[in-house]
Design a protein around this motif. Sequence first.
Motif, short mmCIF file in Angstrom:
data_model
loop_
_atom_site.label_atom_id
_atom_site.label_comp_id
_atom_site.label_asym_id
_atom_site.label_seq_id
_atom_site.Cartn_x
_atom_site.Cartn_y
_atom_site.Cartn_z
N ARG A 60 20.20 15.62 -25.65
CA ARG A 60 20.15 15.70 -24.20
C ARG A 60 21.40 15.09 -23.57
NH1 ARG A 60 14.94 13.19 -21.56
NH2 ARG A 60 15.92 11.31 -22.39
N ALA A 61 21.86 13.97 -24.12
CA ALA A 61 23.07 13.34 -23.59
C ALA A 61 24.29 14.25 -23.72
CB ALA A 61 23.32 12.02 -24.31
N LEU A 62 24.30 15.09 -24.74
CA LEU A 62 25.40 16.02 -24.96
C LEU A 62 25.21 17.34 -24.23
CD1 LEU A 62 25.96 15.42 -28.79
CD2 LEU A 62 27.46 14.68 -26.92
N GLY A 63 24.07 17.50 -23.54
CA GLY A 63 23.79 18.73 -22.82
C GLY A 63 23.49 19.92 -23.71
N ARG A 64 23.01 19.66 -24.92
CA ARG A 64 22.74 20.76 -25.87
C ARG A 64 21.41 21.43 -25.55
NH1 ARG A 64 22.21 19.38 -31.33
NH2 ARG A 64 22.95 21.46 -31.85
N ARG A 65 21.36 22.73 -25.78
CA ARG A 65 20.15 23.52 -25.58
C ARG A 65 19.94 24.44 -26.78
NH1 ARG A 65 19.64 25.91 -19.45
NH2 ARG A 65 19.71 23.92 -18.31
N VAL A 66 18.75 24.96 -26.91
CA VAL A 66 18.47 25.98 -27.93
C VAL A 66 19.18 27.27 -27.51
CG1 VAL A 66 16.71 27.35 -29.08
CG2 VAL A 66 16.26 24.94 -28.54
N GLU A 67 20.01 27.80 -28.38
CA GLU A 67 20.76 29.01 -28.07
C GLU A 67 19.89 30.26 -28.22
OE1 GLU A 67 23.74 28.99 -26.81
OE2 GLU A 67 23.98 26.82 -27.00
N ALA A 68 18.96 30.23 -29.14
CA ALA A 68 18.09 31.39 -29.38
C ALA A 68 17.04 31.51 -28.27
CB ALA A 68 17.39 31.25 -30.73
N PRO A 69 16.49 32.70 -28.05
CA PRO A 69 15.37 32.82 -27.11
C PRO A 69 14.20 31.94 -27.56
CG PRO A 69 16.23 34.99 -27.73
CD PRO A 69 16.89 33.99 -28.62
N VAL A 70 13.54 31.31 -26.60
CA VAL A 70 12.43 30.41 -26.87
C VAL A 70 11.18 30.97 -26.20
CG1 VAL A 70 11.51 28.08 -26.62
CG2 VAL A 70 13.98 28.43 -26.95
N HIS A 71 10.09 31.04 -26.96
CA HIS A 71 8.80 31.49 -26.43
C HIS A 71 7.79 30.39 -26.70
CE1 HIS A 71 6.12 34.45 -24.78
NE2 HIS A 71 5.34 34.48 -25.85
N VAL A 72 7.18 29.86 -25.64
CA VAL A 72 6.25 28.74 -25.75
C VAL A 72 4.84 29.23 -25.43
CG1 VAL A 72 5.67 26.43 -24.92
CG2 VAL A 72 8.07 27.15 -25.02
N LEU A 73 3.91 28.93 -26.34
CA LEU A 73 2.50 29.25 -26.14
C LEU A 73 1.70 27.97 -26.24
CD1 LEU A 73 2.30 32.42 -28.44
CD2 LEU A 73 2.42 32.39 -25.94
N TRP A 74 0.69 27.83 -25.40
CA TRP A 74 -0.13 26.63 -25.45
C TRP A 74 -1.59 26.99 -25.24
CZ3 TRP A 74 3.29 27.89 -21.64
CH2 TRP A 74 2.79 28.08 -20.36
#
Length: 303
Positions: free
Chosen positions: A218-232
């Motif tokens: 988070r401090a480096l501003g990194r994110r997941v590059e791939a598409p993310v699908h969240v189910l709950w």
Amino acid sequence: MFEDFHLEERDVSGARLRVRHAGNGPPVLLLHGHPRTHTTWWRVAPLLARHHHVVCPDLRGFGRSSQPTDTPDHRLSSKREKARDGVELMAALGFERFAVVGHDRGAYTAFRMAMDHPGRITHLAVLDAVPIVEALERCDARFAAAWWHWFFFAQPERPERAILADPDRWYAGTPEAMGEENHRDFRDATRDPAVVHGMLEDYRAGLGIDRRHDEEDRALGRRVEAPVHVLWSRRDDLESLHGDVLAVWQPWARTLTGRGLDCGHHMAEEAPDELAAELLAFLARPGIAGSPPADPPPTDPAG
């Protein structure tokens, strides 16, 4: 259970993994949660295998995979180490790039895999989880009352003794709900002192080194590059504790979709057809293209 799937053990640099795999098409790695083993996917994996090569391992420390050595910082039970296991396993099976789906504790490993190995992950599906650092920073009295086990399981020795005194009182589950063979595999795991310890080490790593890895990203501003699908699960408490689940994930993903399912926490066992349909639709979307990076993934000093 798992008809036409091949069952074997595979060595990676940090572990020996029990794994089942089968199918043709783009590869997808399925990672189970606590206190399950890979057999939790027995209803979902065959549906996915009609269109994908499906790989279902026991995570390091769980089921019949090997147990990591204890270290003071629990580094060898960290999600970073388990993510490396998964990348190496898939490469050994011939897959340099693949999709990953993680449930519960397996979701944290899947997330870490996408963060540490962005060139290898085409799609990330997260089931019933938010990033560890987000959960801990939102911790209040309601969270502590509902998810007290996070903090108890992280204590030394006492949780092992409590669980092994009467595993059935700790871990609910019936053959009727889970399937007879899946239930038997789960019961064997939760009665093995080494496995119980390995599963609890996952929580000990979670409160320390895993949280630190999230904070560093988070401090480096990194994110997941791939598409993310969240189910709950709408019958569990992720939504009631955190509110808008997608809003929690938004800072961590460049491309984000998701929704709640009308089922309990163990969605692969309770709603396999709906879950498989959601995953197949997500995996059919364009993923991240390109070659895996040549640079080695992040490492931690020996602890």
